[in-house]
Write a protein that holds these residues in place. Structure first.
Motif, PDB file in Angstrom:
ATOM      1  N   UNK A   1       0.835  -1.199   0.000  1.00 48.64           N
ATOM      2  CA  UNK A   1       0.000   0.000   0.000  1.00 48.64           C
ATOM      3  C   UNK A   1       0.872   1.252   0.000  1.00 48.64           C
ATOM      4  N   UNK A   2       1.938   1.240   0.790  1.00 48.52           N
ATOM      5  CA  UNK A   2       2.857   2.383   0.837  1.00 48.52           C
ATOM      6  C   UNK A   2       3.551   2.563  -0.515  1.00 48.52           C
ATOM      7  N   UNK A   3       3.983   1.461  -1.104  1.00 51.00           N
ATOM      8  CA  UNK A   3       4.644   1.515  -2.410  1.00 51.00           C
ATOM      9  C   UNK A   3       3.708   2.109  -3.480  1.00 51.00           C
ATOM     10  N   UNK A   4       2.461   1.663  -3.499  1.00 51.88           N
ATOM     11  CA  UNK A   4       1.492   2.179  -4.466  1.00 51.88           C
ATOM     12  C   UNK A   4       1.184   3.655  -4.211  1.00 51.88           C
ATOM     13  N   UNK A   5       1.050   4.009  -2.949  1.00 54.53           N
ATOM     14  CA  UNK A   5       0.792   5.406  -2.597  1.00 54.53           C
ATOM     15  C   UNK A   5       1.949   6.287  -3.068  1.00 54.53           C
ATOM     16  N   UNK A   6       3.176   5.822  -2.912  1.00 56.38           N
ATOM     17  CA  UNK A   6       4.339   6.596  -3.357  1.00 56.38           C
ATOM     18  C   UNK A   6       4.361   6.734  -4.882  1.00 56.38           C
ATOM     19  N   UNK A   7       3.923   5.700  -5.599  1.00 51.34           N
ATOM     20  CA  UNK A   7       3.809   5.807  -7.057  1.00 51.34           C
ATOM     21  C   UNK A   7       2.803   6.893  -7.429  1.00 51.34           C
ATOM     22  N   UNK A   8       1.687   6.890  -6.739  1.00 45.22           N
ATOM     23  CA  UNK A   8       0.675   7.919  -6.985  1.00 45.22           C
ATOM     24  C   UNK A   8       1.274   9.297  -6.718  1.00 45.22           C
ATOM     25  N   UNK A   9       1.953   9.425  -5.598  1.00 49.00           N
ATOM     26  CA  UNK A   9       2.516  10.714  -5.184  1.00 49.00           C
ATOM     27  C   UNK A   9       3.632  11.192  -6.120  1.00 49.00           C
ATOM     28  N   UNK A  10       4.542  10.291  -6.485  1.00 46.02           N
ATOM     29  CA  UNK A  10       5.722  10.685  -7.252  1.00 46.02           C
ATOM     30  C   UNK A  10       5.511  10.645  -8.764  1.00 46.02           C
ATOM     31  N   UNK A  11       4.751   9.667  -9.243  1.00 46.30           N
ATOM     32  CA  UNK A  11       4.567   9.513 -10.691  1.00 46.30           C
ATOM     33  C   UNK A  11       3.217  10.032 -11.178  1.00 46.30           C
ATOM     34  N   UNK A  12       2.347  10.378 -10.222  1.00 48.04           N
ATOM     35  CA  UNK A  12       1.053  10.923 -10.584  1.00 48.04           C
ATOM     36  C   UNK A  12      -0.053   9.898 -10.732  1.00 48.04           C
ATOM     37  N   UNK A  13       0.307   8.611 -10.721  1.00 47.70           N
ATOM     38  CA  UNK A  13      -0.690   7.547 -10.871  1.00 47.70           C
ATOM     39  C   UNK A  13      -0.084   6.210 -10.490  1.00 47.70           C
ATOM     40  N   UNK A  14      -0.971   5.258 -10.183  1.00 47.21           N
ATOM     41  CA  UNK A  14      -0.533   3.888  -9.915  1.00 47.21           C
ATOM     42  C   UNK A  14      -1.663   2.934 -10.275  1.00 47.21           C
ATOM     43  N   UNK A  15      -1.289   1.792 -10.830  1.00 39.63           N
ATOM     44  CA  UNK A  15      -2.255   0.720 -11.076  1.00 39.63           C
ATOM     45  C   UNK A  15      -2.366  -0.044  -9.760  1.00 39.63           C
ATOM     46  N   UNK A  16      -3.547   0.006  -9.155  1.00 35.91           N
ATOM     47  CA  UNK A  16      -3.732  -0.585  -7.832  1.00 35.91           C
ATOM     48  C   UNK A  16      -4.440  -1.932  -7.867  1.00 35.91           C
ATOM     49  N   UNK A  17      -5.050  -2.272  -9.016  1.00 37.44           N
ATOM     50  CA  UNK A  17      -5.728  -3.565  -9.155  1.00 37.44           C
ATOM     51  C   UNK A  17      -5.928  -3.857 -10.637  1.00 37.44           C
ATOM     52  N   UNK A  18      -6.080  -5.127 -10.945  1.00 30.66           N
ATOM     53  CA  UNK A  18      -6.359  -5.581 -12.303  1.00 30.66           C
ATOM     54  C   UNK A  18      -7.409  -6.667 -12.228  1.00 30.66           C
ATOM     55  N   UNK A  19      -8.380  -6.615 -13.124  1.00 30.54           N
ATOM     56  CA  UNK A  19      -9.416  -7.640 -13.131  1.00 30.54           C
ATOM     57  C   UNK A  19     -10.359  -7.463 -14.295  1.00 30.54           C
ATOM     58  N   UNK A  20     -11.497  -8.093 -14.208  1.00 24.40           N
ATOM     59  CA  UNK A  20     -12.507  -7.979 -15.259  1.00 24.40           C
ATOM     60  C   UNK A  20     -12.996  -6.541 -15.332  1.00 24.40           C
TER      61      UNK A  20
END
Length: 102
Positions: free
Chosen positions: A60-79
């Motif tokens: 969760x921290x890693x994804x949050x940092x992607x959002x913060x630093x890169x402007x976006x993050x893929x947090x889930x994949x599915x149908x």
């Protein structure tokens, strides 16, 4: 008469191909993308990722940092249906989210 039969067959093949294509698109995985915003605290975004998606604290921290630093993050994949539900849930949590085809 044979030209009509030939065009009917071609039309049938086209319809089948289109239906197969639509089904394949529906089964294709979709990404849930969370976007950076100036409103939500980083700790809150991490909490949402842990609470809703069940991500570990580290993930969760890693994804949050992607959002913060890169402007976006893929947090889930599915149908597509699941991704639409997830995007709606993120909106209910006050996060900006979209879905994109994989």
């Amino acid at each position: 008469m044979s030209s009509t039969a030939g065009s009917t067959l071609a039309r049938g093949e086209t319809d089948l191909e289109e239906e197969t294509s639509v089904r394949a698109a529906a089964q294709r995985p979709y990404h849930v993308v969370v976007w950076n915003d100036p409103v939500n605290l980083m700790s809150y975004v991490s909490w949402v990722f842990r609470t809703y998606f069940g991500h570990s604290s580290d993930r969760a921290h890693e994804l949050m940092m992607q959002v913060h630093e890169k402007g976006r993050a893929v947090v889930a994949t599915g149908s597509r249906e699941q991704a639409e539900r997830d995007v709606t849930a993120m909106h209910h949590y006050g996060l900006q989210a979209t879905l994109e085809e994989n």
